[in-house]
Design a protein around this motif. Structure first.
Motif, PDB file in Angstrom:
ATOM      1  N   ALA A 218     -13.189  -7.273 -12.585  1.00  0.00           N
ATOM      2  CA  ALA A 218     -12.674  -6.315 -11.592  1.00  0.00           C
ATOM      3  C   ALA A 218     -11.873  -7.054 -10.526  1.00  0.00           C
ATOM      4  CB  ALA A 218     -13.823  -5.535 -10.963  1.00  0.00           C
ATOM      5  N   GLU A 219     -12.374  -8.199 -10.087  1.00  0.00           N
ATOM      6  CA  GLU A 219     -11.651  -9.020  -9.095  1.00  0.00           C
ATOM      7  C   GLU A 219     -10.306  -9.469  -9.649  1.00  0.00           C
ATOM      8  OE1 GLU A 219     -12.085 -10.128  -5.960  1.00  0.00           O
ATOM      9  OE2 GLU A 219     -14.033  -9.214  -5.588  1.00  0.00           O
ATOM     10  N   ASP A 220     -10.295  -9.940 -10.900  1.00  0.00           N
ATOM     11  CA  ASP A 220      -9.047 -10.393 -11.525  1.00  0.00           C
ATOM     12  C   ASP A 220      -8.031  -9.265 -11.581  1.00  0.00           C
ATOM     13  OD1 ASP A 220     -10.194 -12.891 -11.934  1.00  0.00           O
ATOM     14  OD2 ASP A 220     -10.544 -12.575 -14.081  1.00  0.00           O
TER      15      ASP A 220
ATOM     16  N   PHE B 163       0.812  -1.212   0.000  1.00  0.00           N
ATOM     17  CA  PHE B 163       0.000   0.000   0.000  1.00  0.00           C
ATOM     18  C   PHE B 163       0.851   1.270   0.000  1.00  0.00           C
ATOM     19  CE2 PHE B 163      -2.107   3.329   2.519  1.00  0.00           C
ATOM     20  CZ  PHE B 163      -3.209   3.572   1.715  1.00  0.00           C
ATOM     21  N   ASP B 164       1.838   1.329   0.905  1.00  0.00           N
ATOM     22  CA  ASP B 164       2.658   2.530   1.014  1.00  0.00           C
ATOM     23  C   ASP B 164       3.451   2.793  -0.263  1.00  0.00           C
ATOM     24  OD1 ASP B 164       1.788   3.112   3.598  1.00  0.00           O
ATOM     25  OD2 ASP B 164       3.406   1.968   4.530  1.00  0.00           O
ATOM     26  N   GLU B 165       3.975   1.739  -0.866  1.00  0.00           N
ATOM     27  CA  GLU B 165       4.735   1.910  -2.100  1.00  0.00           C
ATOM     28  C   GLU B 165       3.818   2.347  -3.247  1.00  0.00           C
ATOM     29  OE1 GLU B 165       7.915  -0.490  -4.942  1.00  0.00           O
ATOM     30  OE2 GLU B 165       6.944  -1.548  -3.293  1.00  0.00           O
ATOM     31  N   PHE B 166       2.637   1.747  -3.329  1.00  0.00           N
ATOM     32  CA  PHE B 166       1.682   2.108  -4.377  1.00  0.00           C
ATOM     33  C   PHE B 166       1.276   3.576  -4.237  1.00  0.00           C
ATOM     34  CE2 PHE B 166      -2.269   2.399  -6.669  1.00  0.00           C
ATOM     35  CZ  PHE B 166      -2.133   1.500  -7.727  1.00  0.00           C
ATOM     36  N   THR B 167       0.834   3.968  -3.046  1.00  0.00           N
ATOM     37  CA  THR B 167       0.382   5.355  -2.866  1.00  0.00           C
ATOM     38  C   THR B 167       1.543   6.332  -3.005  1.00  0.00           C
ATOM     39  OG1 THR B 167       0.541   5.135  -0.452  1.00  0.00           O
ATOM     40  CG2 THR B 167      -1.616   4.756  -1.457  1.00  0.00           C
TER      41      THR B 167
ATOM     42  N   VAL C  62      -2.219   7.999 -15.206  1.00  0.00           N
ATOM     43  CA  VAL C  62      -1.041   7.664 -14.408  1.00  0.00           C
ATOM     44  C   VAL C  62      -1.352   6.508 -13.459  1.00  0.00           C
ATOM     45  CG1 VAL C  62       0.545   8.540 -12.641  1.00  0.00           C
ATOM     46  CG2 VAL C  62       0.035   9.923 -14.663  1.00  0.00           C
ATOM     47  N   VAL C  63      -2.513   6.518 -12.829  1.00  0.00           N
ATOM     48  CA  VAL C  63      -2.894   5.408 -11.944  1.00  0.00           C
ATOM     49  C   VAL C  63      -3.008   4.114 -12.747  1.00  0.00           C
ATOM     50  CG1 VAL C  63      -4.735   4.496 -10.459  1.00  0.00           C
ATOM     51  CG2 VAL C  63      -3.992   6.876 -10.213  1.00  0.00           C
ATOM     52  N   VAL C  64      -3.641   4.168 -13.898  1.00  0.00           N
ATOM     53  CA  VAL C  64      -3.793   2.965 -14.727  1.00  0.00           C
ATOM     54  C   VAL C  64      -2.432   2.466 -15.209  1.00  0.00           C
ATOM     55  CG1 VAL C  64      -4.694   2.132 -16.958  1.00  0.00           C
ATOM     56  CG2 VAL C  64      -6.188   3.335 -15.348  1.00  0.00           C
ATOM     57  N   ASP C  65      -1.513   3.360 -15.480  1.00  0.00           N
ATOM     58  CA  ASP C  65      -0.166   2.934 -15.864  1.00  0.00           C
ATOM     59  C   ASP C  65       0.503   2.176 -14.720  1.00  0.00           C
ATOM     60  OD1 ASP C  65       2.224   2.904 -17.628  1.00  0.00           O
ATOM     61  OD2 ASP C  65       3.041   4.185 -16.048  1.00  0.00           O
ATOM     62  N   LEU C  66       0.345   2.638 -13.485  1.00  0.00           N
ATOM     63  CA  LEU C  66       0.924   1.921 -12.350  1.00  0.00           C
ATOM     64  C   LEU C  66       0.234   0.568 -12.172  1.00  0.00           C
ATOM     65  CD1 LEU C  66       2.937   1.738 -10.063  1.00  0.00           C
ATOM     66  CD2 LEU C  66       1.323   3.028  -8.627  1.00  0.00           C
ATOM     67  N   VAL C  67      -1.076   0.529 -12.348  1.00  0.00           N
ATOM     68  CA  VAL C  67      -1.793  -0.751 -12.299  1.00  0.00           C
ATOM     69  C   VAL C  67      -1.194  -1.699 -13.344  1.00  0.00           C
ATOM     70  CG1 VAL C  67      -4.018  -1.886 -12.766  1.00  0.00           C
ATOM     71  CG2 VAL C  67      -3.927   0.183 -11.330  1.00  0.00           C
ATOM     72  N   HIS C  68      -0.928  -1.183 -14.533  1.00  0.00           N
ATOM     73  CA  HIS C  68      -0.322  -1.983 -15.599  1.00  0.00           C
ATOM     74  C   HIS C  68       1.015  -2.569 -15.158  1.00  0.00           C
ATOM     75  CE1 HIS C  68       2.072  -2.333 -19.424  1.00  0.00           C
ATOM     76  NE2 HIS C  68       1.059  -3.132 -19.672  1.00  0.00           N
TER      77      HIS C  68
ATOM     78  N   LEU D  28      -3.283  -6.006  -6.643  1.00  0.00           N
ATOM     79  CA  LEU D  28      -3.117  -4.686  -6.038  1.00  0.00           C
ATOM     80  C   LEU D  28      -3.114  -4.814  -4.512  1.00  0.00           C
ATOM     81  CD1 LEU D  28      -5.585  -2.652  -8.281  1.00  0.00           C
ATOM     82  CD2 LEU D  28      -3.089  -2.801  -8.484  1.00  0.00           C
ATOM     83  N   PRO D  29      -2.532  -3.850  -3.807  1.00  0.00           N
ATOM     84  CA  PRO D  29      -2.614  -3.878  -2.345  1.00  0.00           C
ATOM     85  C   PRO D  29      -4.079  -3.944  -1.905  1.00  0.00           C
ATOM     86  CG  PRO D  29      -1.116  -2.155  -3.079  1.00  0.00           C
ATOM     87  CD  PRO D  29      -1.794  -2.682  -4.303  1.00  0.00           C
ATOM     88  N   MET D  30      -4.330  -4.652  -0.815  1.00  0.00           N
ATOM     89  CA  MET D  30      -5.696  -4.890  -0.347  1.00  0.00           C
ATOM     90  C   MET D  30      -6.505  -3.595  -0.249  1.00  0.00           C
ATOM     91  SD  MET D  30      -6.946  -6.641   3.232  1.00  0.00           S
ATOM     92  CE  MET D  30      -6.007  -5.462   4.178  1.00  0.00           C
ATOM     93  N   GLU D  31      -5.893  -2.545   0.292  1.00  0.00           N
ATOM     94  CA  GLU D  31      -6.614  -1.279   0.471  1.00  0.00           C
ATOM     95  C   GLU D  31      -6.966  -0.643  -0.870  1.00  0.00           C
ATOM     96  OE1 GLU D  31      -3.449  -1.732   3.731  1.00  0.00           O
ATOM     97  OE2 GLU D  31      -3.569  -2.025   1.576  1.00  0.00           O
ATOM     98  N   ILE D  32      -6.156  -0.852  -1.877  1.00  0.00           N
ATOM     99  CA  ILE D  32      -6.399  -0.308  -3.215  1.00  0.00           C
ATOM    100  C   ILE D  32      -7.392  -1.203  -3.959  1.00  0.00           C
ATOM    101  CG2 ILE D  32      -5.319   0.319  -5.416  1.00  0.00           C
ATOM    102  CD1 ILE D  32      -4.494   2.092  -2.948  1.00  0.00           C
ATOM    103  N   LYS D  33      -7.253  -2.509  -3.788  1.00  0.00           N
ATOM    104  CA  LYS D  33      -8.164  -3.477  -4.406  1.00  0.00           C
ATOM    105  C   LYS D  33      -9.613  -3.148  -4.057  1.00  0.00           C
ATOM    106  CE  LYS D  33      -9.362  -8.359  -4.153  1.00  0.00           C
ATOM    107  NZ  LYS D  33      -8.999  -9.677  -3.659  1.00  0.00           N
ATOM    108  N   TRP D  34      -9.832  -2.721  -2.825  1.00  0.00           N
ATOM    109  CA  TRP D  34     -11.188  -2.434  -2.350  1.00  0.00           C
ATOM    110  C   TRP D  34     -11.905  -1.426  -3.243  1.00  0.00           C
ATOM    111  CZ3 TRP D  34     -14.071   1.641  -0.488  1.00  0.00           C
ATOM    112  CH2 TRP D  34     -15.249   1.291   0.167  1.00  0.00           C
ATOM    113  N   TYR D  35     -11.163  -0.470  -3.786  1.00  0.00           N
ATOM    114  CA  TYR D  35     -11.792   0.545  -4.645  1.00  0.00           C
ATOM    115  C   TYR D  35     -12.448  -0.067  -5.875  1.00  0.00           C
ATOM    116  CZ  TYR D  35      -9.165   4.020  -1.927  1.00  0.00           C
ATOM    117  OH  TYR D  35      -8.639   4.790  -0.931  1.00  0.00           O
ATOM    118  N   MET D  36     -11.937  -1.190  -6.346  1.00  0.00           N
ATOM    119  CA  MET D  36     -12.490  -1.832  -7.546  1.00  0.00           C
ATOM    120  C   MET D  36     -13.466  -2.951  -7.224  1.00  0.00           C
ATOM    121  SD  MET D  36      -9.336  -1.990 -10.173  1.00  0.00           S
ATOM    122  CE  MET D  36     -10.497  -2.122 -11.539  1.00  0.00           C
ATOM    123  N   THR D  37     -13.499  -3.366  -5.968  1.00  0.00           N
ATOM    124  CA  THR D  37     -14.311  -4.531  -5.620  1.00  0.00           C
ATOM    125  C   THR D  37     -15.313  -4.197  -4.515  1.00  0.00           C
ATOM    126  OG1 THR D  37     -12.562  -5.300  -4.122  1.00  0.00           O
ATOM    127  CG2 THR D  37     -12.533  -6.163  -6.380  1.00  0.00           C
TER     128      THR D  37
END
Length: 138
Positions: A42-44, A3-7, A94-100, A49-58
């Motif tokens: 969305a789950e796939d 989470f910390d690295e992602f954010t 930019v967020v989608v690029d990091l997800v990629h 992703l980090p659990m806290e970030i995953k929550w936004y999509m699920t």
């Protein structure tokens, strides 16, 4: 990536002042994508992703599989983040690029397959990815 690295990565790339603003940008980009995608996709996508970030999509999504286009997505991103549409579009890219960078290519391809790409539509979301990713621009 945790989470910390992602954010922290998003905050650095978007040059945002604080964690709150960064989390709003991430949530604004990913929540509407979670709403747009079927639940399984969305789950796939979110699984790596980090659990806290995953929550936004699920977990944060009330209804998956909604049908809206790129302009409607930008409105949602802008409304959630409080940014104007141009900034909202850039933040989402930019967020989608990091997800990629974080998720398996097959899961990211599933995202692309779900969104109709034309010059005026969802292809805009992948501009940073298609240009070679963030590292090419930094």
């Amino acid at each position: 990536m945790d989470f910390d690295e992602f954010t922290g990565t998003v905050q650095h790339r978007l040059e945002l002042a604080g964690t709150g603003q960064t989390l709003r940008a991430i949530r604004a980009a990913l929540l509407p994508l979670g709403e747009r995608l079927p639940a399984g996709h969305a789950e796939d996508l979110a699984a790596s992703l980090p659990m806290e970030i995953k929550w936004y999509m699920t977990g944060g999504v009330h209804e998956h599989g909604q049908r809206f286009d790129w302009p409607e997505y930008l409105t949602l991103v802008s409304d959630i983040s409080g940014a104007d549409r141009a900034d909202a579009a850039y933040h989402a890219r930019v967020v989608v690029d990091l997800v990629h960078e974080v998720v398996p290519e097959s899961d990211f391809q599933q995202l692309r397959d779900e969104l109709p790409e034309s010059k005026e539509d969802w292809g805009n979301l992948f501009e940073v990815v298609d240009a070679g990713g963030w590292h090419e621009h930094s």
